[in-house]
Design a protein around this motif. Structure first.
Motif, PDB file in Angstrom:
ATOM      1  N   THR A 149      67.712   2.995  48.329  1.00  0.00           N
ATOM      2  CA  THR A 149      65.527   3.221  48.913  1.00  0.00           C
ATOM      3  C   THR A 149      65.687   4.420  47.177  1.00  0.00           C
ATOM      4  OG1 THR A 149      66.277   5.218  50.102  1.00  0.00           O
ATOM      5  CG2 THR A 149      65.617   2.986  51.337  1.00  0.00           C
ATOM      6  N   ALA A 150      64.097   4.168  47.332  1.00  0.00           N
ATOM      7  CA  ALA A 150      63.415   5.409  46.529  1.00  0.00           C
ATOM      8  C   ALA A 150      63.557   6.739  47.303  1.00  0.00           C
ATOM      9  CB  ALA A 150      61.778   4.921  45.783  1.00  0.00           C
ATOM     10  N   HIS A 151      63.758   7.361  46.762  1.00  0.00           N
ATOM     11  CA  HIS A 151      63.938   9.198  47.496  1.00  0.00           C
ATOM     12  C   HIS A 151      62.816   9.706  47.676  1.00  0.00           C
ATOM     13  CE1 HIS A 151      65.998  11.930  50.213  1.00  0.00           C
ATOM     14  NE2 HIS A 151      66.085  12.735  48.845  1.00  0.00           N
ATOM     15  N   ILE A 152      61.580   9.049  48.128  1.00  0.00           N
ATOM     16  CA  ILE A 152      60.106   9.794  48.201  1.00  0.00           C
ATOM     17  C   ILE A 152      59.919   9.365  49.122  1.00  0.00           C
ATOM     18  CG2 ILE A 152      60.144   9.880  45.911  1.00  0.00           C
ATOM     19  CD1 ILE A 152      57.920   7.277  46.775  1.00  0.00           C
ATOM     20  N   SER A 153      58.621   9.835  49.597  1.00  0.00           N
ATOM     21  CA  SER A 153      58.248   9.706  51.100  1.00  0.00           C
ATOM     22  C   SER A 153      57.445   8.470  51.027  1.00  0.00           C
ATOM     23  CB  SER A 153      57.569  10.882  51.377  1.00  0.00           C
ATOM     24  OG  SER A 153      57.097  10.836  53.415  1.00  0.00           O
ATOM     25  N   ALA A 154      57.910   7.532  51.400  1.00  0.00           N
ATOM     26  CA  ALA A 154      57.052   6.030  51.190  1.00  0.00           C
ATOM     27  C   ALA A 154      58.244   4.568  52.279  1.00  0.00           C
ATOM     28  CB  ALA A 154      57.217   6.276  50.133  1.00  0.00           C
ATOM     29  N   TYR A 155      57.397   3.910  52.798  1.00  0.00           N
ATOM     30  CA  TYR A 155      58.245   2.435  52.912  1.00  0.00           C
ATOM     31  C   TYR A 155      58.709   2.292  52.119  1.00  0.00           C
ATOM     32  CZ  TYR A 155      57.295   3.475  58.061  1.00  0.00           C
ATOM     33  OH  TYR A 155      57.119   3.838  59.509  1.00  0.00           O
ATOM     34  N   ASN A 156      60.647   1.746  51.812  1.00  0.00           N
ATOM     35  CA  ASN A 156      60.633   0.342  51.654  1.00  0.00           C
ATOM     36  C   ASN A 156      60.952  -0.873  52.980  1.00  0.00           C
ATOM     37  OD1 ASN A 156      62.889   2.794  48.658  1.00  0.00           O
ATOM     38  ND2 ASN A 156      61.863   3.494  50.671  1.00  0.00           N
ATOM     39  N   THR A 157      60.210  -1.696  51.798  1.00  0.00           N
ATOM     40  CA  THR A 157      60.237  -2.490  53.320  1.00  0.00           C
ATOM     41  C   THR A 157      61.591  -3.366  53.033  1.00  0.00           C
ATOM     42  OG1 THR A 157      58.261  -3.818  52.513  1.00  0.00           O
ATOM     43  CG2 THR A 157      58.236  -1.793  53.505  1.00  0.00           C
ATOM     44  N   PHE A 158      61.857  -4.466  53.885  1.00  0.00           N
ATOM     45  CA  PHE A 158      62.715  -5.776  53.611  1.00  0.00           C
ATOM     46  C   PHE A 158      62.553  -6.647  54.725  1.00  0.00           C
ATOM     47  CE2 PHE A 158      66.158  -8.209  54.497  1.00  0.00           C
ATOM     48  CZ  PHE A 158      65.982  -9.409  53.460  1.00  0.00           C
ATOM     49  N   TRP A 159      60.967  -7.772  54.848  1.00  0.00           N
ATOM     50  CA  TRP A 159      60.171  -8.134  55.531  1.00  0.00           C
ATOM     51  C   TRP A 159      59.802  -9.191  55.427  1.00  0.00           C
ATOM     52  CZ3 TRP A 159      54.827  -7.944  55.917  1.00  0.00           C
ATOM     53  CH2 TRP A 159      53.742  -8.021  54.898  1.00  0.00           C
ATOM     54  N   LEU A 160      59.943 -10.191  56.221  1.00  0.00           N
ATOM     55  CA  LEU A 160      58.969 -11.668  57.180  1.00  0.00           C
ATOM     56  C   LEU A 160      57.894 -12.015  57.309  1.00  0.00           C
ATOM     57  CD1 LEU A 160      62.258 -11.708  57.346  1.00  0.00           C
ATOM     58  CD2 LEU A 160      62.653 -14.362  56.924  1.00  0.00           C
ATOM     59  N   ASN A 161      56.869 -12.722  56.481  1.00  0.00           N
ATOM     60  CA  ASN A 161      56.118 -12.562  56.983  1.00  0.00           C
ATOM     61  C   ASN A 161      54.995 -14.154  56.626  1.00  0.00           C
ATOM     62  OD1 ASN A 161      53.122 -11.180  58.585  1.00  0.00           O
ATOM     63  ND2 ASN A 161      53.002 -12.374  55.934  1.00  0.00           N
ATOM     64  N   ASN A 162      53.926 -14.571  57.933  1.00  0.00           N
ATOM     65  CA  ASN A 162      53.191 -15.565  57.105  1.00  0.00           C
ATOM     66  C   ASN A 162      51.474 -15.313  58.427  1.00  0.00           C
ATOM     67  OD1 ASN A 162      51.621 -17.511  56.387  1.00  0.00           O
ATOM     68  ND2 ASN A 162      53.141 -18.880  56.962  1.00  0.00           N
ATOM     69  N   GLY A 163      50.696 -15.102  57.549  1.00  0.00           N
ATOM     70  CA  GLY A 163      49.381 -14.605  58.190  1.00  0.00           C
ATOM     71  C   GLY A 163      48.666 -13.599  56.987  1.00  0.00           C
ATOM     72  N   ASN A 164      47.687 -13.146  58.766  1.00  0.00           N
ATOM     73  CA  ASN A 164      46.638 -11.934  57.811  1.00  0.00           C
ATOM     74  C   ASN A 164      47.050 -10.849  58.974  1.00  0.00           C
ATOM     75  OD1 ASN A 164      44.732 -13.124  59.785  1.00  0.00           O
ATOM     76  ND2 ASN A 164      44.304 -14.464  57.521  1.00  0.00           N
ATOM     77  N   ILE A 165      45.969  -9.568  58.033  1.00  0.00           N
ATOM     78  CA  ILE A 165      46.049  -8.865  59.780  1.00  0.00           C
ATOM     79  C   ILE A 165      45.431  -9.450  61.276  1.00  0.00           C
ATOM     80  CG2 ILE A 165      43.584  -7.643  59.357  1.00  0.00           C
ATOM     81  CD1 ILE A 165      44.738  -4.749  59.658  1.00  0.00           C
ATOM     82  N   SER A 166      44.636 -10.678  61.548  1.00  0.00           N
ATOM     83  CA  SER A 166      44.122 -10.779  62.468  1.00  0.00           C
ATOM     84  C   SER A 166      45.048 -11.676  63.532  1.00  0.00           C
ATOM     85  CB  SER A 166      42.733 -11.587  62.358  1.00  0.00           C
ATOM     86  OG  SER A 166      41.715 -10.015  62.073  1.00  0.00           O
ATOM     87  N   ASN A 167      46.042 -12.382  62.728  1.00  0.00           N
ATOM     88  CA  ASN A 167      46.928 -13.454  62.514  1.00  0.00           C
ATOM     89  C   ASN A 167      47.874 -14.381  62.227  1.00  0.00           C
ATOM     90  OD1 ASN A 167      45.125 -14.984  64.953  1.00  0.00           O
ATOM     91  ND2 ASN A 167      43.584 -15.003  62.962  1.00  0.00           N
TER      92      ASN A 167
END
Length: 310
Positions: A149-167
């Motif tokens: 990770t970057a050593h700063i106050s932030a989310y270092n992410t690894f994720w899976l997704n398909n869609g938008n905020i509503s679906n």
């Protein structure tokens, strides 16, 4: 030493004790008994993981006997160079102060990197980036990535997704912050923030499977090592429509069960972002973004497999 004729078990035992004592006295060395192997871990080698299989296969192989792991090349990369056929940079923004820029991600020296830089004086002063797969995948599958990770106050992410905020269907393997600034997340330097979201017409189902790396097995050399201090292997076995098992450095590390069936093929994504919220850990000092020794998330590789019948 010749054994005398002994007519009782007690005398025989005493003679054996004298023999051992004499041997130790002559050599000056007392040999301790061999330690018994731990029945829970056996003789495990975390330093020699087979790169052709999910990392847990080398540690504790729980693959179903009737099935095998088949590598998905479209979602596997050692990042020797940037591959446009596999990855692109979707630059939609999170909230203030994030501003996604293509130039804040790339491949150098065998690492995919995402860097946070300062755009001083602007409302969106946190310049960063995102990398997403062109290919999509569905269960049953396993993917893992080796990340520092970057050593700063932030989310270092690894994720899976398909869609938008509503679906959408979403699986967050990690949202890790090694340096929270809010004085309210003391476990974040070791806490693997993992979860799922299942959203239908703004109706959100969600659950967390967070794991603290200080709870790894004692024989795991990465036990208790903070996210910024070394590369860690983070992964997920997406088993079926509802069951999701997370992994860390070759070991199971939390799981979730969805309230609804996952129905979408998912893309794989990395990004680096922050927001002024205690649940993320707070904003970093702007000066941290100018420090080249801490402002970059590094991804050594990604490997992905599907599970198929033999």
């Amino acid at each position: 030493m010749v054994a005398p004729k002994l007519n009782s078990p007690l005398l025989l035992l005493l003679w054996c004790i004298c023999l051992v004592s004499a041997c130790n006295k002559n050599t000056g060395v007392i040999t301790p008994p061999e330690p018994e192997p731990d029945p829970m871990t056996g003789d495990r080698d975390f330093e020699n993981i087979d790169p052709n299989q999910p990392s847990f296969v080398s540690i504790d192989d729980t693959t179903p006997e009737t099935q095998k792991w088949v590598k998905v090349e479209e979602l596997t990369d050692d990042f020797d160079s940037w591959n446009d056929n596999k990855w692109f940079k979707p630059l939609w923004n999170y909230g203030v102060p994030v501003d996604m820029k293509a130039e804040n991600a790339g491949v150098t020296d065998g690492n995919l990197w995402i860097k946070a830089t300062l755009n001083e004086g602007q409302e969106r002063w946190f310049n960063t980036s995102r990398v997403q797969s062109r290919a999509q995948i569905n269960y049953p599958m396993y993917t893992e990535s080796r990340i520092k990770t970057a050593h700063i106050s932030a989310y270092n992410t690894f994720w899976l997704n398909n869609g938008n905020i509503s679906n959408r269907n979403e699986i967050d393997v990690i949202e890790n912050n090694s340096k929270p600034s809010c004085n309210c997340q003391p476990d974040f330097p070791w806490q693997m923030n993992s979860q799922y979201f299942h959203v239908v017409d703004d109706d959100t189902r969600r659950n967390k499977g967070n794991f603290d790396n200080r709870n790894l097995a004692d024989d795991n050399p990465l036990k208790g090592v903070r996210w910024n201090e070394e590369y860690h292997i983070v992964g997920v076995w997406w088993k079926d429509a509802r069951n999701i098992q997370f992994y860390l450095d070759g070991e199971p590390a939390g799981s979730v069960v969805s309230e609804r069936d996952f129905t979408r093929d998912l893309n794989i994504i990395w990004d680096l972002w922050t927001v002024d919220e205690p649940w993320l850990g707070g904003l970093p000092p702007q000066s941290d973004l100018n420090d080249e020794t801490i402002n970059t998330m590094k991804i050594d590789w990604i490997r992905t497999w599907t599970l198929e019948d033999r």
